[in-house]
Design a protein around this motif. Structure first.
Motif, PDB file in Angstrom:
ATOM      1  N   CYS A  24      39.158  24.554  20.407  1.00  0.00           N
ATOM      2  CA  CYS A  24      39.537  23.973  21.681  1.00  0.00           C
ATOM      3  C   CYS A  24      40.095  24.882  22.656  1.00  0.00           C
ATOM      4  O   CYS A  24      40.442  24.559  23.633  1.00  0.00           O
ATOM      5  N   LYS A  25      39.685  26.156  22.162  1.00  0.00           N
ATOM      6  CA  LYS A  25      40.225  27.062  23.131  1.00  0.00           C
ATOM      7  C   LYS A  25      39.391  27.276  24.620  1.00  0.00           C
ATOM      8  O   LYS A  25      37.891  27.433  24.370  1.00  0.00           O
ATOM      9  N   GLU A  26      39.861  27.353  25.471  1.00  0.00           N
ATOM     10  CA  GLU A  26      39.160  27.600  26.698  1.00  0.00           C
ATOM     11  C   GLU A  26      38.486  28.884  26.996  1.00  0.00           C
ATOM     12  O   GLU A  26      38.906  29.839  26.464  1.00  0.00           O
ATOM     13  N   PRO A  27      36.946  29.096  27.451  1.00  0.00           N
ATOM     14  CA  PRO A  27      36.483  30.391  27.687  1.00  0.00           C
ATOM     15  C   PRO A  27      37.153  31.254  28.447  1.00  0.00           C
ATOM     16  O   PRO A  27      37.990  30.787  29.536  1.00  0.00           O
ATOM     17  N   VAL A  28      37.180  32.358  28.197  1.00  0.00           N
ATOM     18  CA  VAL A  28      37.870  33.584  28.968  1.00  0.00           C
ATOM     19  C   VAL A  28      36.976  34.035  30.211  1.00  0.00           C
ATOM     20  O   VAL A  28      35.836  34.148  30.188  1.00  0.00           O
ATOM     21  N   HIS A  29      37.589  33.807  31.359  1.00  0.00           N
ATOM     22  CA  HIS A  29      37.266  34.206  32.700  1.00  0.00           C
ATOM     23  C   HIS A  29      37.602  35.509  33.288  1.00  0.00           C
ATOM     24  O   HIS A  29      38.821  35.186  33.380  1.00  0.00           O
ATOM     25  N   ASN A  30      36.950  36.487  33.192  1.00  0.00           N
ATOM     26  CA  ASN A  30      37.545  37.803  33.916  1.00  0.00           C
ATOM     27  C   ASN A  30      37.404  38.019  35.149  1.00  0.00           C
ATOM     28  O   ASN A  30      36.516  37.564  35.891  1.00  0.00           O
ATOM     29  N   ILE A  31      38.475  38.043  35.951  1.00  0.00           N
ATOM     30  CA  ILE A  31      38.886  38.048  37.374  1.00  0.00           C
ATOM     31  C   ILE A  31      38.832  39.707  37.830  1.00  0.00           C
ATOM     32  O   ILE A  31      39.792  40.405  37.527  1.00  0.00           O
ATOM     33  N   PHE A  32      37.644  39.966  38.649  1.00  0.00           N
ATOM     34  CA  PHE A  32      37.743  41.399  38.809  1.00  0.00           C
ATOM     35  C   PHE A  32      38.288  41.417  40.659  1.00  0.00           C
ATOM     36  O   PHE A  32      38.086  40.417  41.331  1.00  0.00           O
ATOM     37  N   PRO A  33      38.878  42.635  40.842  1.00  0.00           N
ATOM     38  CA  PRO A  33      39.450  42.630  42.259  1.00  0.00           C
ATOM     39  C   PRO A  33      38.070  43.065  43.199  1.00  0.00           C
ATOM     40  O   PRO A  33      37.221  43.378  42.786  1.00  0.00           O
ATOM     41  N   TYR A  34      38.280  42.977  44.487  1.00  0.00           N
ATOM     42  CA  TYR A  34      37.751  43.437  45.467  1.00  0.00           C
ATOM     43  C   TYR A  34      37.306  44.885  45.173  1.00  0.00           C
ATOM     44  O   TYR A  34      38.539  45.731  44.964  1.00  0.00           O
ATOM     45  N   VAL A  35      36.237  45.473  45.463  1.00  0.00           N
ATOM     46  CA  VAL A  35      35.807  46.722  45.503  1.00  0.00           C
ATOM     47  C   VAL A  35      36.051  47.539  46.788  1.00  0.00           C
ATOM     48  O   VAL A  35      36.805  48.348  47.180  1.00  0.00           O
ATOM     49  N   HIS A  36      35.554  46.757  47.956  1.00  0.00           N
ATOM     50  CA  HIS A  36      35.627  46.920  49.173  1.00  0.00           C
ATOM     51  C   HIS A  36      36.037  45.735  49.784  1.00  0.00           C
ATOM     52  O   HIS A  36      35.044  45.052  50.303  1.00  0.00           O
ATOM     53  N   GLN A  37      37.464  45.404  50.183  1.00  0.00           N
ATOM     54  CA  GLN A  37      37.705  43.933  50.617  1.00  0.00           C
ATOM     55  C   GLN A  37      37.362  44.200  52.098  1.00  0.00           C
ATOM     56  O   GLN A  37      37.933  44.788  52.766  1.00  0.00           O
ATOM     57  N   PRO A  38      36.853  42.969  52.730  1.00  0.00           N
ATOM     58  CA  PRO A  38      36.447  43.216  53.977  1.00  0.00           C
ATOM     59  C   PRO A  38      37.746  42.751  54.767  1.00  0.00           C
ATOM     60  O   PRO A  38      38.713  41.939  54.219  1.00  0.00           O
ATOM     61  N   GLU A  39      38.319  43.361  55.814  1.00  0.00           N
ATOM     62  CA  GLU A  39      39.656  43.107  56.398  1.00  0.00           C
ATOM     63  C   GLU A  39      39.764  41.729  56.823  1.00  0.00           C
ATOM     64  O   GLU A  39      41.192  41.328  57.084  1.00  0.00           O
ATOM     65  N   GLU A  40      38.752  40.979  57.223  1.00  0.00           N
ATOM     66  CA  GLU A  40      39.192  39.859  57.823  1.00  0.00           C
ATOM     67  C   GLU A  40      39.206  38.593  56.617  1.00  0.00           C
ATOM     68  O   GLU A  40      39.212  37.559  56.978  1.00  0.00           O
ATOM     69  N   VAL A  41      39.066  38.960  55.517  1.00  0.00           N
ATOM     70  CA  VAL A  41      39.091  38.165  54.536  1.00  0.00           C
ATOM     71  C   VAL A  41      40.386  38.404  53.308  1.00  0.00           C
ATOM     72  O   VAL A  41      40.621  39.410  53.275  1.00  0.00           O
ATOM     73  N   THR A  42      41.090  37.182  53.481  1.00  0.00           N
ATOM     74  CA  THR A  42      42.319  37.257  52.769  1.00  0.00           C
ATOM     75  C   THR A  42      42.090  35.911  51.624  1.00  0.00           C
ATOM     76  O   THR A  42      41.703  34.917  52.000  1.00  0.00           O
ATOM     77  N   PRO A  43      42.169  36.455  50.244  1.00  0.00           N
ATOM     78  CA  PRO A  43      42.115  35.450  49.152  1.00  0.00           C
ATOM     79  C   PRO A  43      43.114  34.170  49.500  1.00  0.00           C
ATOM     80  O   PRO A  43      44.316  34.312  49.530  1.00  0.00           O
ATOM     81  N   GLY A  44      42.365  33.151  49.225  1.00  0.00           N
ATOM     82  CA  GLY A  44      43.022  31.734  49.329  1.00  0.00           C
ATOM     83  C   GLY A  44      43.145  31.226  50.839  1.00  0.00           C
ATOM     84  O   GLY A  44      43.340  30.067  50.984  1.00  0.00           O
ATOM     85  N   ILE A  45      42.571  31.810  51.819  1.00  0.00           N
ATOM     86  CA  ILE A  45      42.420  31.675  53.161  1.00  0.00           C
ATOM     87  C   ILE A  45      40.837  31.604  53.549  1.00  0.00           C
ATOM     88  O   ILE A  45      40.312  32.479  53.286  1.00  0.00           O
ATOM     89  N   ALA A  46      40.623  30.330  54.129  1.00  0.00           N
ATOM     90  CA  ALA A  46      39.256  30.090  54.573  1.00  0.00           C
ATOM     91  C   ALA A  46      38.654  31.099  55.605  1.00  0.00           C
ATOM     92  O   ALA A  46      39.652  31.223  56.370  1.00  0.00           O
ATOM     93  N   THR A  47      37.602  31.517  55.788  1.00  0.00           N
ATOM     94  CA  THR A  47      36.920  32.074  56.828  1.00  0.00           C
ATOM     95  C   THR A  47      35.710  30.999  57.321  1.00  0.00           C
ATOM     96  O   THR A  47      34.838  30.604  56.470  1.00  0.00           O
TER      97      THR A  47
END
Length: 543
Positions: A24-47
């Motif tokens: 019943c264990k859920e699969p593991v999802h690895n979350i990687f950070p931005y390598v070069h995050q665009p300055e106009e993109v904020t995680p969680g806020i729509a563009t």
């Protein structure tokens, strides 16, 4: 049954509980950070991006909502002159082509197994490019490019590159090419240009079997125009045709003539309107004198008083409009039928008001159905060595010409640029999957550019760079124009430069937590890696 002591029971119970917990264990999802995050993109806020829909040739303006580099919602652009903030169902779900699980995972080639059955197998891009170049070398002068309804920079690029790589023959195929309308305009006006039919400005509309709400020319603009013409109780619509479809159901009056007699209704209305408006042009008087509402009543099955009543409305209208027939109501006399409707527009005074020539619908370059039939015959006769198919699926949309049988004959090496399987791609010898509309730049005209709302994935390469890249390695004459196009479009694909039209367009992203604001500037191209859940700049992406 043997006895189970307490110790064995606890062992079995523990093993069972552990197995259930693991299952019943859920699969593991690895979350990687931005390598070069665009300055106009904020995680969680729509563009939001202002872009252009490519689900049909109309090209409505759209506003794309993205989250972390992925388009998730498509709406109409309220500042666009065609969509005006609206969008059809096809446009709403257009971005799902990007997420289609059936998309080609990379270039494919046709292979035959021991039993003689053919199938598509995956190959590398280097091998695919080599096969493409070899086919160009072997078929120099006998290669044909069968594409869709393209315009702007891509259309000019193909015109420059194709002759340079030994493919001088190009056919633009569109299932709805409106051949009868173009031929009718040639008969009446001496030009095949398709004018703008301004439904929103018409106070009396007469549609001759035209499904203008469903498919005709620009259905979304037609729907908006019909709604605008009905505001404040204005506008009166008449539908002439034997079938009560969606367009007819939204009209005020339905005339159901005998099938095949619709052209007589159009010319009779033109004759009656000309009499009420004080005559017709000299070139049309002899023709219109032969027809009247009474003379065609028996053949059409519509009473003369009914036709005369419609003619009275048209003659008294300040901005009348008659819509020529669409593909659903055409026969051997389709061109003359369209010409009769345009004659009605001439005598009613619609020219310059609701029928305006000028900005064409880019239909003039489209090939006719006869040309596609001739191409199939040349393929069967061995006159075509290489067929490149982009943005078209003629094996499905035109089965009567026998193009599928010509592809199966083995006389032609076929290259398809389809991003997902279709009837023509299944018969191809080589598949070079193109990007979807939301993964690539596209300048459709000199003043508008559609940016990508997510990055191109390694599974596909843009068809805008494949022919120029082939010309750089092909032994045939690439030419200065082809080399210049190659350099420009490779630079555009890598994000280093783009035509000035992109900087003049409202194509920039903007931040918002509640609504879509106005765009500012030109954004950098996004790169989305579907395998690592990472966003980076295009410099690190192999498009």
């Amino acid at each position: 049954m043997p006895e189970i002591d307490r110790r064995d029971f606890l062992k079995i119970a523990g093993l069972t509980a552990g197995a259930a917990a693991v299952a019943c264990k859920e699969p593991v999802h690895n979350i990687f950070p931005y390598v070069h995050q665009p300055e106009e993109v904020t995680p969680g806020i729509a563009t939001y991006y202002n872009s252009m829909c490519r689900e049909c040739p109309d090209g409505c303006g759209i506003r794309v909502k993205t989250r972390e580099g992925r388009p998730i919602k498509i709406d109409g652009n309220p500042e666009h002159p065609i969509s005006k903030g609206r969008l059809c169902v096809r446009g709403e779900f257009g971005h799902m082509r990007t997420y289609d699980s059936a998309r080609f995972a990379g270039p494919m080639k046709s292979a035959t197994d021991a039993s003689g059955a053919k199938s598509l197998v995956k190959i590398s891009w280097d091998e695919a490019q080599g096969l493409f170049v070899d086919a160009l070398k072997k078929s120099a002068g006998k290669a044909v490019f069968l594409g869709g309804r393209e315009s702007g920079t891509l259309d000019a690029l193909l015109d420059q590159v194709l002759p340079a790589i030994g493919a001088p023959h190009r056919l633009r195929f569109e299932p709805y090419a409106y051949e009868s309308l173009r031929s009718g305009n040639q008969l009446v006006f001496g030009s095949e240009a398709v004018p703008q039919f301004r439904i929103g400005a018409a106070d009396v509309l007469v549609a001759f079997g035209t499904d203008f709400i469903e498919t005709w020319l620009s259905p979304l603009a037609n729907q908006i125009g019909l709604a605008d013409s009905r505001r404040e109780g204005k506008g009166f619509a008449v539908f002439v045709g034997p079938r009560l479809g969606l367009s007819a159901a939204n009209c005020d009056q339905w005339l159901a003539p005998n099938p095949g007699s619709e052209a007589l209704v159009a010319i009779a209305l033109a004759s009656e309107v000309a009499q009420r408006r004080g005559g017709a042009p000299e070139a049309l008087r002899g023709l219109l004198a032969k027809y009247s509402a009474k003379s065609v009543a028996e053949k059409t099955g519509i009473l003369a008083p009914t036709l005369e009543g419609v003619a009275d409305r048209i003659a008294k209208a300040s901005a009348p409009l008659a819509l020529p027939p669409g593909v659903e109501l055409q026969g051997t006399n389709a061109a003359r039928f369209a010409a009769a409707v345009q004659i009605l527009n001439v005598v009613s005074g619609a020219l310059g008001k609701t029928v305006v020539f000028g900005a064409d619908h880019t239909l003039g370059k489209l090939g006719r159905f006869q040309e596609l039939s001739e191409l199939a015959g040349k393929m069967r006769g061995g006159e075509v060595g290489l067929l490149m198919v982009h943005g078209a699926n003629p094996a499905y949309s035109a089965p009567q010409v026998g193009l599928a049988d010509a592809l199966r004959s083995g006389n032609v090496f076929t290259v398809s640029f389809a991003s997902a399987p279709d009837e023509t791609a299944q018969l191809a010898d080589l598949i070079l999957p193109d990007h979807t509309a939301f993964e690539s730049w596209c300048a459709r005209c000199s003043t508008r550019a559609r940016p990508p709302t997510c990055c191109s994935t390694p599974r596909a390469r843009s068809a805008r760079t494949s022919p120029p890249a082939a010309s750089a390695t092909c032994s045939s004459r690439p030419g200065a124009a082809a080399r210049a196009s190659t350099r420009r479009w490779r630079a555009a694909a890598s994000g280093r430069s783009f035509p000035r039209a992109a900087h003049r367009s409202r194509a920039a992203p903007a931040r918002s937590t509640s609504r879509s604001p106005r765009s500012r500037g030109t954004p950098p191209i996004r790169c989305w890696s579907s395998t690592r859940h990472t966003i980076s700049t295009t410099a690190g992406c192999r498009a």
